[in-house]
Design a protein around this motif. Structure first.
Motif, PDB file in Angstrom:
ATOM      1  N   MET A 151     -16.173  -1.699 -12.518  1.00  0.00           N
ATOM      2  CA  MET A 151     -16.190  -0.904 -11.271  1.00  0.00           C
ATOM      3  C   MET A 151     -17.023   0.368 -11.455  1.00  0.00           C
ATOM      4  O   MET A 151     -17.731   0.801 -10.550  1.00  0.00           O
ATOM      5  CB  MET A 151     -14.764  -0.480 -10.909  1.00  0.00           C
ATOM      6  CG  MET A 151     -13.874  -1.618 -10.474  1.00  0.00           C
ATOM      7  SD  MET A 151     -14.038  -1.862  -8.702  1.00  0.00           S
ATOM      8  CE  MET A 151     -12.802  -3.116  -8.430  1.00  0.00           C
ATOM      9  N   THR A 203      -4.141 -12.165  -2.924  1.00  0.00           N
ATOM     10  CA  THR A 203      -4.441 -10.901  -3.607  1.00  0.00           C
ATOM     11  C   THR A 203      -3.115 -10.395  -4.161  1.00  0.00           C
ATOM     12  O   THR A 203      -2.061 -11.005  -3.932  1.00  0.00           O
ATOM     13  CB  THR A 203      -5.052  -9.847  -2.643  1.00  0.00           C
ATOM     14  OG1 THR A 203      -4.001  -9.337  -1.822  1.00  0.00           O
ATOM     15  CG2 THR A 203      -6.164 -10.414  -1.788  1.00  0.00           C
ATOM     16  N   SER A 204      -3.157  -9.229  -4.811  1.00  0.00           N
ATOM     17  CA  SER A 204      -1.899  -8.736  -5.384  1.00  0.00           C
ATOM     18  C   SER A 204      -0.934  -8.305  -4.276  1.00  0.00           C
ATOM     19  O   SER A 204       0.269  -8.251  -4.494  1.00  0.00           O
ATOM     20  CB  SER A 204      -2.169  -7.583  -6.349  1.00  0.00           C
ATOM     21  OG  SER A 204      -2.870  -6.560  -5.702  1.00  0.00           O
ATOM     22  N   ASN A 218      -9.629 -12.506  -7.491  1.00  0.00           N
ATOM     23  CA  ASN A 218     -10.484 -12.118  -8.624  1.00  0.00           C
ATOM     24  C   ASN A 218     -10.987 -13.373  -9.341  1.00  0.00           C
ATOM     25  O   ASN A 218     -10.620 -13.674 -10.470  1.00  0.00           O
ATOM     26  CB  ASN A 218      -9.706 -11.252  -9.629  1.00  0.00           C
ATOM     27  CG  ASN A 218      -9.211  -9.955  -9.039  1.00  0.00           C
ATOM     28  OD1 ASN A 218      -8.775  -9.912  -7.890  1.00  0.00           O
ATOM     29  ND2 ASN A 218      -9.264  -8.896  -9.812  1.00  0.00           N
ATOM     30  N   MET A 277     -15.921  -9.510  -5.239  1.00  0.00           N
ATOM     31  CA  MET A 277     -15.631  -8.901  -3.935  1.00  0.00           C
ATOM     32  C   MET A 277     -16.857  -9.023  -3.020  1.00  0.00           C
ATOM     33  O   MET A 277     -16.738  -9.332  -1.832  1.00  0.00           O
ATOM     34  CB  MET A 277     -15.260  -7.426  -4.108  1.00  0.00           C
ATOM     35  CG  MET A 277     -13.990  -7.218  -4.889  1.00  0.00           C
ATOM     36  SD  MET A 277     -13.623  -5.464  -5.106  1.00  0.00           S
ATOM     37  CE  MET A 277     -12.032  -5.605  -5.918  1.00  0.00           C
ATOM     38  N   HIS A 328     -14.012  -0.140  -3.148  1.00  0.00           N
ATOM     39  CA  HIS A 328     -12.656  -0.311  -3.672  1.00  0.00           C
ATOM     40  C   HIS A 328     -12.138   1.036  -4.173  1.00  0.00           C
ATOM     41  O   HIS A 328     -12.922   1.930  -4.521  1.00  0.00           O
ATOM     42  CB  HIS A 328     -12.661  -1.353  -4.807  1.00  0.00           C
ATOM     43  CG  HIS A 328     -11.287  -1.786  -5.211  1.00  0.00           C
ATOM     44  ND1 HIS A 328     -10.553  -1.132  -6.187  1.00  0.00           N
ATOM     45  CD2 HIS A 328     -10.489  -2.793  -4.756  1.00  0.00           C
ATOM     46  CE1 HIS A 328      -9.365  -1.738  -6.314  1.00  0.00           C
ATOM     47  NE2 HIS A 328      -9.304  -2.740  -5.459  1.00  0.00           N
ATOM     48  N   HIS A 386       0.921  -1.748 -11.352  1.00  0.00           N
ATOM     49  CA  HIS A 386       0.255  -2.887 -10.714  1.00  0.00           C
ATOM     50  C   HIS A 386       0.731  -4.174 -11.397  1.00  0.00           C
ATOM     51  O   HIS A 386       0.898  -4.187 -12.625  1.00  0.00           O
ATOM     52  CB  HIS A 386      -1.265  -2.717 -10.867  1.00  0.00           C
ATOM     53  CG  HIS A 386      -2.058  -3.564  -9.943  1.00  0.00           C
ATOM     54  ND1 HIS A 386      -2.265  -4.909 -10.177  1.00  0.00           N
ATOM     55  CD2 HIS A 386      -2.697  -3.287  -8.773  1.00  0.00           C
ATOM     56  CE1 HIS A 386      -3.001  -5.407  -9.186  1.00  0.00           C
ATOM     57  NE2 HIS A 386      -3.279  -4.451  -8.324  1.00  0.00           N
ATOM     58  N   GLU A 425      -0.739  -6.658 -12.379  1.00  0.00           N
ATOM     59  CA  GLU A 425      -1.636  -7.196 -13.416  1.00  0.00           C
ATOM     60  C   GLU A 425      -1.254  -6.671 -14.806  1.00  0.00           C
ATOM     61  O   GLU A 425      -1.854  -7.064 -15.813  1.00  0.00           O
ATOM     62  CB  GLU A 425      -3.095  -6.814 -13.127  1.00  0.00           C
ATOM     63  CG  GLU A 425      -3.714  -7.555 -11.962  1.00  0.00           C
ATOM     64  CD  GLU A 425      -5.127  -7.070 -11.646  1.00  0.00           C
ATOM     65  OE1 GLU A 425      -5.723  -6.331 -12.449  1.00  0.00           O
ATOM     66  OE2 GLU A 425      -5.637  -7.420 -10.573  1.00  0.00           O
ATOM     67  N   SER A 459       0.497  -3.614  -5.234  1.00  0.00           N
ATOM     68  CA  SER A 459      -0.971  -3.582  -5.270  1.00  0.00           C
ATOM     69  C   SER A 459      -1.430  -2.131  -5.204  1.00  0.00           C
ATOM     70  O   SER A 459      -0.629  -1.203  -5.021  1.00  0.00           O
ATOM     71  CB  SER A 459      -1.529  -4.331  -4.062  1.00  0.00           C
ATOM     72  OG  SER A 459      -1.362  -3.536  -2.911  1.00  0.00           O
ATOM     73  N   HIS A 467      -5.668  -3.446 -16.956  1.00  0.00           N
ATOM     74  CA  HIS A 467      -4.201  -3.381 -16.816  1.00  0.00           C
ATOM     75  C   HIS A 467      -3.466  -3.895 -18.044  1.00  0.00           C
ATOM     76  O   HIS A 467      -2.373  -3.437 -18.351  1.00  0.00           O
ATOM     77  CB  HIS A 467      -3.778  -4.156 -15.561  1.00  0.00           C
ATOM     78  CG  HIS A 467      -4.195  -3.470 -14.298  1.00  0.00           C
ATOM     79  ND1 HIS A 467      -5.418  -3.684 -13.717  1.00  0.00           N
ATOM     80  CD2 HIS A 467      -3.568  -2.545 -13.540  1.00  0.00           C
ATOM     81  CE1 HIS A 467      -5.533  -2.931 -12.629  1.00  0.00           C
ATOM     82  NE2 HIS A 467      -4.420  -2.232 -12.498  1.00  0.00           N
ATOM     83  N   TYR A 515     -11.073   1.774  -6.908  1.00  0.00           N
ATOM     84  CA  TYR A 515     -11.407   2.053  -8.305  1.00  0.00           C
ATOM     85  C   TYR A 515     -12.823   2.618  -8.469  1.00  0.00           C
ATOM     86  O   TYR A 515     -13.320   2.728  -9.583  1.00  0.00           O
ATOM     87  CB  TYR A 515     -11.285   0.785  -9.161  1.00  0.00           C
ATOM     88  CG  TYR A 515      -9.906   0.186  -9.266  1.00  0.00           C
ATOM     89  CD1 TYR A 515      -8.768   0.890  -8.904  1.00  0.00           C
ATOM     90  CD2 TYR A 515      -9.733  -1.100  -9.762  1.00  0.00           C
ATOM     91  CE1 TYR A 515      -7.509   0.316  -9.004  1.00  0.00           C
ATOM     92  CE2 TYR A 515      -8.477  -1.673  -9.868  1.00  0.00           C
ATOM     93  CZ  TYR A 515      -7.366  -0.970  -9.484  1.00  0.00           C
ATOM     94  OH  TYR A 515      -6.125  -1.539  -9.599  1.00  0.00           O
ATOM     95  N   ASP A 544      -7.982  -1.833  -0.884  1.00  0.00           N
ATOM     96  CA  ASP A 544      -7.704  -2.757  -1.981  1.00  0.00           C
ATOM     97  C   ASP A 544      -8.398  -4.079  -1.659  1.00  0.00           C
ATOM     98  O   ASP A 544      -9.103  -4.191  -0.638  1.00  0.00           O
ATOM     99  CB  ASP A 544      -6.189  -2.906  -2.232  1.00  0.00           C
ATOM    100  CG  ASP A 544      -5.457  -3.617  -1.096  1.00  0.00           C
ATOM    101  OD1 ASP A 544      -6.095  -3.972  -0.068  1.00  0.00           O
ATOM    102  OD2 ASP A 544      -4.229  -3.823  -1.219  1.00  0.00           O
ATOM    103  N   SER A 545      -8.178  -5.077  -2.500  1.00  0.00           N
ATOM    104  CA  SER A 545      -8.929  -6.330  -2.337  1.00  0.00           C
ATOM    105  C   SER A 545      -8.669  -6.985  -0.982  1.00  0.00           C
ATOM    106  O   SER A 545      -9.586  -7.512  -0.352  1.00  0.00           O
ATOM    107  CB  SER A 545      -8.544  -7.315  -3.445  1.00  0.00           C
ATOM    108  OG  SER A 545      -8.748  -6.721  -4.685  1.00  0.00           O
TER     109      SER A 545
HETATM  110  P1  13P Z   1      -5.883  -4.871  -5.661  1.00  0.00           P
HETATM  111  O1  13P Z   1      -7.085  -4.291  -5.052  1.00  0.00           O
HETATM  112  O2  13P Z   1      -5.429  -6.103  -4.949  1.00  0.00           O
HETATM  113  O3  13P Z   1      -4.773  -3.906  -5.872  1.00  0.00           O
HETATM  114  O4  13P Z   1      -6.314  -5.407  -7.127  1.00  0.00           O
HETATM  115  C1  13P Z   1      -6.651  -4.516  -8.114  1.00  0.00           C
HETATM  116  C2  13P Z   1      -7.784  -4.960  -8.922  1.00  0.00           C
HETATM  117  O5  13P Z   1      -7.723  -5.014 -10.109  1.00  0.00           O
HETATM  118  C3  13P Z   1      -9.000  -5.285  -8.234  1.00  0.00           C
HETATM  119  O6  13P Z   1      -9.890  -5.833  -9.109  1.00  0.00           O
END
Ligand code: 13P
Ligand code: SF4
Length: 319
Positions: free
Chosen positions: A279, A138-139, A124, A74, A34, A208, A210, A224, A185, A36, A50-51
Protein backbone atom coordinates in the motif's frame (compact mmCIF):
# COMPACT_ATOMS: atom_id res chain seq x y z
CA UNK A 1 26.52 4.43 4.92
CA UNK A 2 24.80 7.73 4.12
CA UNK A 3 22.72 7.65 0.94
CA UNK A 4 23.44 10.29 -1.70
CA UNK A 5 20.65 12.89 -1.87
CA UNK A 6 17.91 12.06 -4.39
CA UNK A 7 18.07 14.04 -7.62
CA UNK A 8 15.34 16.66 -7.62
CA UNK A 9 12.83 15.86 -10.41
CA UNK A 10 12.58 18.96 -12.61
CA UNK A 11 9.23 17.69 -13.98
CA UNK A 12 7.49 17.75 -10.62
CA UNK A 13 5.41 20.86 -9.85
CA UNK A 14 6.12 22.67 -6.61
CA UNK A 15 2.60 22.25 -5.26
CA UNK A 16 1.98 18.56 -5.93
CA UNK A 17 -1.38 18.43 -4.14
CA UNK A 18 -2.79 21.32 -6.19
CA UNK A 19 -1.39 19.82 -9.43
CA UNK A 20 -3.05 16.47 -8.64
CA UNK A 21 -6.41 18.12 -7.96
CA UNK A 22 -6.11 20.09 -11.21
CA UNK A 23 -5.24 16.97 -13.25
CA UNK A 24 -8.12 15.11 -11.64
CA UNK A 25 -10.56 17.84 -12.72
CA UNK A 26 -9.05 18.18 -16.19
CA UNK A 27 -9.16 14.44 -16.89
CA UNK A 28 -12.51 13.60 -15.32
CA UNK A 29 -10.76 11.23 -12.91
CA UNK A 30 -12.20 9.85 -9.68
CA UNK A 31 -9.65 8.93 -7.02
CA UNK A 32 -10.45 5.93 -4.82
CA UNK A 33 -8.15 5.29 -1.83
CA UNK A 34 -7.93 2.64 0.88
CA UNK A 35 -7.52 3.59 4.55
CA UNK A 36 -3.98 2.15 4.46
CA UNK A 37 -2.75 4.93 2.17
CA UNK A 38 -0.53 7.78 3.38
CA UNK A 39 -2.69 10.53 4.90
CA UNK A 40 -1.79 13.02 2.16
CA UNK A 41 -3.09 10.56 -0.46
CA UNK A 42 -6.29 9.96 1.54
CA UNK A 43 -6.84 13.73 1.73
CA UNK A 44 -6.92 14.04 -2.07
CA UNK A 45 -9.30 11.13 -2.63
CA UNK A 46 -12.95 11.36 -3.68
CA UNK A 47 -13.72 8.18 -1.73
CA UNK A 48 -11.68 6.67 1.12
CA UNK A 49 -12.88 3.30 2.35
CA UNK A 50 -12.30 -0.32 3.21
CA UNK A 51 -12.35 -3.04 0.57
CA UNK A 52 -16.14 -3.35 0.51
CA UNK A 53 -16.82 0.41 0.40
CA UNK A 54 -14.31 0.80 -2.43
CA UNK A 55 -15.87 -2.04 -4.44
CA UNK A 56 -19.29 -0.42 -3.93
CA UNK A 57 -17.95 2.98 -4.98
CA UNK A 58 -16.37 1.40 -8.06
CA UNK A 59 -19.73 -0.17 -8.96
CA UNK A 60 -21.54 3.16 -8.76
CA UNK A 61 -18.89 5.37 -10.31
CA UNK A 62 -19.42 7.63 -13.31
CA UNK A 63 -16.21 9.15 -14.65
CA UNK A 64 -13.72 9.17 -17.52
CA UNK A 65 -11.01 7.34 -15.60
CA UNK A 66 -10.50 5.77 -12.19
CA UNK A 67 -7.28 6.34 -10.26
CA UNK A 68 -6.90 3.63 -7.62
CA UNK A 69 -4.66 4.19 -4.61
CA UNK A 70 -4.68 0.80 -2.95
CA UNK A 71 -3.26 -2.49 -4.18
CA UNK A 72 -3.47 -4.40 -7.45
CA UNK A 73 -6.44 -6.68 -6.66
CA UNK A 74 -8.52 -3.62 -5.69
CA UNK A 75 -7.76 -1.88 -8.99
CA UNK A 76 -8.54 -5.14 -10.83
CA UNK A 77 -11.92 -5.30 -9.07
CA UNK A 78 -12.65 -1.71 -10.17
CA UNK A 79 -11.65 -2.63 -13.75
CA UNK A 80 -13.88 -5.73 -13.71
CA UNK A 81 -16.82 -3.61 -12.52
CA UNK A 82 -16.14 -0.92 -15.14
CA UNK A 83 -15.23 -2.37 -18.53
CA UNK A 84 -14.43 0.54 -20.81
CA UNK A 85 -13.19 2.91 -18.09
CA UNK A 86 -9.39 3.09 -17.76
CA UNK A 87 -8.13 2.20 -14.28
CA UNK A 88 -4.81 3.84 -13.48
CA UNK A 89 -2.57 3.15 -10.48
CA UNK A 90 0.49 4.92 -9.08
CA UNK A 91 2.58 1.72 -8.86
CA UNK A 92 1.93 -1.63 -10.55
CA UNK A 93 4.16 -3.34 -7.97
CA UNK A 94 1.63 -2.66 -5.19
CA UNK A 95 0.53 -6.26 -4.69
CA UNK A 96 -0.69 -8.19 -1.64
CA UNK A 97 0.77 -11.24 0.11
CA UNK A 98 -2.67 -12.89 0.15
CA UNK A 99 -3.33 -12.44 -3.57
CA UNK A 100 0.27 -13.26 -4.53
CA UNK A 101 0.28 -16.35 -2.29
CA UNK A 102 -2.63 -17.94 -4.13
CA UNK A 103 -1.55 -18.52 -7.76
CA UNK A 104 -4.45 -19.34 -10.11
CA UNK A 105 -2.96 -22.60 -11.44
CA UNK A 106 -2.38 -23.99 -7.93
CA UNK A 107 -5.79 -22.81 -6.78
CA UNK A 108 -7.40 -24.61 -9.74
CA UNK A 109 -5.82 -27.88 -8.56
CA UNK A 110 -6.92 -27.18 -4.97
CA UNK A 111 -10.53 -26.69 -6.11
CA UNK A 112 -10.37 -29.81 -8.28
CA UNK A 113 -9.17 -31.82 -5.26
CA UNK A 114 -12.47 -31.02 -3.48
CA UNK A 115 -15.21 -31.98 -5.93
CA UNK A 116 -18.64 -30.62 -5.12
CA UNK A 117 -17.32 -27.83 -2.87
CA UNK A 118 -18.52 -24.27 -3.41
CA UNK A 119 -15.82 -21.56 -3.45
CA UNK A 120 -15.98 -18.43 -1.29
CA UNK A 121 -13.02 -16.13 -1.95
CA UNK A 122 -11.81 -13.16 0.06
CA UNK A 123 -11.59 -10.11 -2.21
CA UNK A 124 -7.79 -10.10 -1.64
CA UNK A 125 -7.25 -12.43 -4.62
CA UNK A 126 -6.39 -12.11 -8.30
CA UNK A 127 -9.06 -11.78 -11.00
CA UNK A 128 -8.17 -15.32 -12.16
CA UNK A 129 -8.90 -16.75 -8.68
CA UNK A 130 -12.09 -14.69 -8.41
CA UNK A 131 -13.18 -16.13 -11.76
CA UNK A 132 -13.06 -19.64 -10.21
CA UNK A 133 -15.25 -18.57 -7.26
CA UNK A 134 -18.96 -18.78 -6.53
CA UNK A 135 -18.94 -15.75 -4.27
CA UNK A 136 -16.54 -13.06 -3.02
CA UNK A 137 -16.42 -11.62 0.50
CA UNK A 138 -14.54 -8.92 2.37
CA UNK A 139 -13.67 -8.75 6.05
CA UNK A 140 -16.84 -6.76 6.73
CA UNK A 141 -19.28 -9.29 5.24
CA UNK A 142 -17.42 -12.63 5.53
CA UNK A 143 -19.78 -13.96 8.21
CA UNK A 144 -22.89 -13.23 6.14
CA UNK A 145 -21.36 -14.67 2.97
CA UNK A 146 -20.37 -17.93 4.73
CA UNK A 147 -23.93 -18.23 6.04
CA UNK A 148 -25.30 -18.23 2.49
CA UNK A 149 -23.67 -21.67 2.02
CA UNK A 150 -25.40 -23.38 4.95
CA UNK A 151 -25.21 -27.16 4.61
CA UNK A 152 -22.84 -27.02 1.62
CA UNK A 153 -19.24 -28.15 1.36
CA UNK A 154 -17.24 -24.89 1.25
CA UNK A 155 -13.74 -23.77 0.27
CA UNK A 156 -12.58 -20.50 1.86
CA UNK A 157 -9.54 -18.77 0.33
CA UNK A 158 -6.96 -17.31 0.60
CA UNK A 159 -6.63 -16.07 4.24
CA UNK A 160 -6.36 -18.76 6.90
CA UNK A 161 -6.73 -16.27 9.77
CA UNK A 162 -9.93 -14.74 8.45
CA UNK A 163 -11.13 -18.31 7.72
CA UNK A 164 -10.49 -19.41 11.31
CA UNK A 165 -12.23 -16.32 12.70
CA UNK A 166 -15.27 -16.68 10.45
CA UNK A 167 -15.45 -20.43 11.17
CA UNK A 168 -15.73 -19.65 14.88
CA UNK A 169 -18.28 -16.89 14.29
CA UNK A 170 -20.52 -19.11 12.19
CA UNK A 171 -19.87 -22.49 13.82
CA UNK A 172 -18.55 -23.82 10.48
CA UNK A 173 -15.64 -25.97 11.62
CA UNK A 174 -15.59 -27.82 8.27
CA UNK A 175 -14.30 -25.04 5.99
CA UNK A 176 -11.69 -26.17 3.47
CA UNK A 177 -9.05 -23.46 3.85
CA UNK A 178 -6.31 -22.19 1.52
CA UNK A 179 -3.42 -21.46 3.92
CA UNK A 180 -2.50 -17.85 2.99
CA UNK A 181 -1.79 -14.93 5.32
CA UNK A 182 -1.37 -11.17 5.33
CA UNK A 183 2.26 -10.21 6.02
CA UNK A 184 1.13 -7.14 7.94
CA UNK A 185 -1.55 -8.55 10.26
CA UNK A 186 0.18 -11.86 10.86
CA UNK A 187 3.22 -10.05 12.28
CA UNK A 188 1.57 -8.36 15.24
CA UNK A 189 3.17 -9.69 18.39
CA UNK A 190 0.84 -11.33 20.94
CA UNK A 191 3.53 -10.93 23.61
CA UNK A 192 4.07 -7.24 22.77
CA UNK A 193 0.32 -6.66 22.81
CA UNK A 194 0.00 -8.27 26.24
CA UNK A 195 2.72 -5.91 27.56
CA UNK A 196 1.02 -2.88 26.01
CA UNK A 197 -2.30 -3.86 27.61
CA UNK A 198 -0.61 -3.95 31.02
CA UNK A 199 0.76 -0.43 30.43
CA UNK A 200 -2.68 0.86 29.34
CA UNK A 201 -5.27 -1.15 31.26
CA UNK A 202 -8.05 1.30 30.34
CA UNK A 203 -7.53 0.85 26.59
CA UNK A 204 -9.79 -1.22 24.38
CA UNK A 205 -8.05 -3.53 21.88
CA UNK A 206 -9.50 -3.30 18.35
CA UNK A 207 -8.23 -5.94 15.92
CA UNK A 208 -8.67 -6.96 12.29
CA UNK A 209 -9.68 -10.59 11.65
CA UNK A 210 -6.61 -11.09 9.45
CA UNK A 211 -4.58 -11.22 12.73
CA UNK A 212 -3.27 -14.40 14.33
CA UNK A 213 -5.51 -16.11 16.93
CA UNK A 214 -3.12 -15.23 19.80
CA UNK A 215 -3.74 -11.54 18.99
CA UNK A 216 -7.48 -11.95 18.44
CA UNK A 217 -7.74 -13.73 21.82
CA UNK A 218 -6.70 -10.44 23.45
CA UNK A 219 -9.06 -8.23 21.43
CA UNK A 220 -12.17 -6.56 22.84
CA UNK A 221 -13.55 -5.86 19.37
CA UNK A 222 -12.82 -7.55 16.02
CA UNK A 223 -13.89 -5.93 12.76
CA UNK A 224 -12.88 -4.73 9.31
CA UNK A 225 -11.04 -1.46 8.86
CA UNK A 226 -14.28 0.52 8.71
CA UNK A 227 -15.58 -1.26 11.83
CA UNK A 228 -12.38 -0.47 13.73
CA UNK A 229 -12.51 3.20 12.75
CA UNK A 230 -16.18 3.47 13.72
CA UNK A 231 -15.61 1.80 17.11
CA UNK A 232 -12.58 3.98 17.91
CA UNK A 233 -14.59 7.12 17.15
CA UNK A 234 -17.64 5.94 19.13
CA UNK A 235 -15.40 5.29 22.19
CA UNK A 236 -13.59 8.62 21.83
CA UNK A 237 -13.12 9.11 25.59
CA UNK A 238 -11.33 5.79 26.02
CA UNK A 239 -7.90 4.95 24.54
CA UNK A 240 -7.72 2.25 21.86
CA UNK A 241 -4.94 -0.16 20.96
CA UNK A 242 -5.15 -0.74 17.22
CA UNK A 243 -4.15 -4.10 15.71
CA UNK A 244 -4.34 -3.18 12.05
CA UNK A 245 -2.36 -1.01 9.64
CA UNK A 246 -1.84 2.43 11.18
CA UNK A 247 -3.20 4.21 8.08
CA UNK A 248 -6.55 4.04 9.93
CA UNK A 249 -5.26 6.54 12.53
CA UNK A 250 -5.85 9.37 10.05
CA UNK A 251 -9.59 8.72 9.64
CA UNK A 252 -10.04 8.19 13.39
CA UNK A 253 -8.25 11.41 14.33
CA UNK A 254 -10.15 13.41 11.70
CA UNK A 255 -13.41 12.42 13.43
CA UNK A 256 -12.14 12.37 17.03
CA UNK A 257 -9.06 14.65 17.23
CA UNK A 258 -8.50 14.06 20.97
CA UNK A 259 -8.67 10.30 20.75
CA UNK A 260 -5.69 8.47 22.33
CA UNK A 261 -4.40 5.68 20.06
CA UNK A 262 -1.66 3.10 20.52
CA UNK A 263 -0.35 0.91 17.71
CA UNK A 264 -0.18 -2.81 18.53
CA UNK A 265 3.52 -3.76 18.23
CA UNK A 266 4.98 -5.97 15.51
CA UNK A 267 7.18 -9.03 16.17
CA UNK A 268 10.25 -6.96 15.33
CA UNK A 269 9.96 -3.68 17.19
CA UNK A 270 12.73 -2.10 15.12
CA UNK A 271 10.74 -2.25 11.87
CA UNK A 272 7.52 -0.59 10.75
CA UNK A 273 6.17 -4.00 9.72
CA UNK A 274 2.65 -3.00 10.74
CA UNK A 275 2.65 -0.73 7.65
CA UNK A 276 1.63 -2.51 4.47
CA UNK A 277 4.75 -2.39 2.25
CA UNK A 278 2.56 -2.69 -0.85
CA UNK A 279 0.00 0.00 0.00
CA UNK A 280 2.80 2.38 0.96
CA UNK A 281 4.41 2.18 -2.49
CA UNK A 282 1.85 4.76 -3.62
CA UNK A 283 3.38 8.19 -3.10
CA UNK A 284 2.14 11.65 -4.05
CA UNK A 285 4.85 11.84 -6.72
CA UNK A 286 3.71 8.58 -8.34
CA UNK A 287 0.09 9.66 -8.06
CA UNK A 288 0.89 12.88 -9.90
CA UNK A 289 2.80 11.04 -12.63
CA UNK A 290 0.15 8.36 -13.23
CA UNK A 291 -2.54 11.03 -13.59
CA UNK A 292 -0.33 13.07 -15.92
CA UNK A 293 0.74 10.10 -18.08
CA UNK A 294 -2.46 8.00 -17.87
CA UNK A 295 -0.36 4.98 -16.90
CA UNK A 296 0.36 2.44 -15.57
CA UNK A 297 -3.04 0.87 -16.19
CA UNK A 298 -4.55 -2.24 -14.67
CA UNK A 299 -6.42 -4.30 -17.24
CA UNK A 300 -8.25 -7.60 -17.09
CA UNK A 301 -8.81 -9.71 -20.24
CA UNK A 302 -12.46 -9.52 -21.32
CA UNK A 303 -13.44 -13.18 -20.81
CA UNK A 304 -11.70 -13.35 -17.42
CA UNK A 305 -13.39 -10.10 -16.35
CA UNK A 306 -16.77 -11.52 -17.35
CA UNK A 307 -16.21 -14.64 -15.22
CA UNK A 308 -14.88 -12.70 -12.23
CA UNK A 309 -17.73 -10.17 -12.37
CA UNK A 310 -20.44 -12.69 -11.45
CA UNK A 311 -19.22 -13.55 -7.89
CA UNK A 312 -18.34 -9.89 -7.19
CA UNK A 313 -21.78 -8.67 -8.23
CA UNK A 314 -23.38 -11.43 -6.19
CA UNK A 315 -21.52 -10.23 -3.10
CA UNK A 316 -22.57 -6.62 -3.73
CA UNK A 317 -26.20 -7.71 -4.11
CA UNK A 318 -26.08 -9.72 -0.86
CA UNK A 319 -24.22 -7.08 1.21
P1 13P B 1 -10.58 -4.31 4.78
O1 13P B 1 -10.39 -3.16 3.90
O2 13P B 1 -11.71 -5.18 4.33
O3 13P B 1 -10.67 -3.98 6.22
O4 13P B 1 -9.28 -5.26 4.61
C1 13P B 1 -8.06 -4.84 5.07
C2 13P B 1 -6.96 -5.18 4.17
O5 13P B 1 -6.00 -5.77 4.55
C3 13P B 1 -7.06 -4.74 2.81
O6 13P B 1 -6.04 -5.28 2.07
FE1 SF4 C 1 -2.55 -7.47 1.48
FE2 SF4 C 1 -2.13 -7.35 4.08
FE3 SF4 C 1 -1.34 -5.34 2.57
FE4 SF4 C 1 -3.96 -5.76 2.97
S1 SF4 C 1 -2.47 -5.17 4.50
S2 SF4 C 1 -2.95 -5.33 1.03
S3 SF4 C 1 -4.01 -7.98 3.10
S4 SF4 C 1 -0.55 -7.44 2.51
Amino acid sequence: MDRPPLDPDPDLPEDLEEAILELKREKGAVLLAHYYQESEVQDLADVVGDSLALARAAQEIECERIVFCGVHFMAETAAILNPGIPVIVPDLEAGCSLADGCPADEFKEFVAAHPGAKVLTYINASAAVKAMSDLICTSSNARKMVETFAGEKLIFAPDRHLARWVARETGRDDLIVWPGACVVHELFSAKGLAKLKIQHPDAEVLAHPECDQAVLDQADFIASTTGIIRRAVETRDRPSIIATEDGVFHAILQQAPDKVLYQAPGMDESCACNRCPFMRLNTLEKLYRCLRDDEPRVTVPEELARQALRPIERMLELS
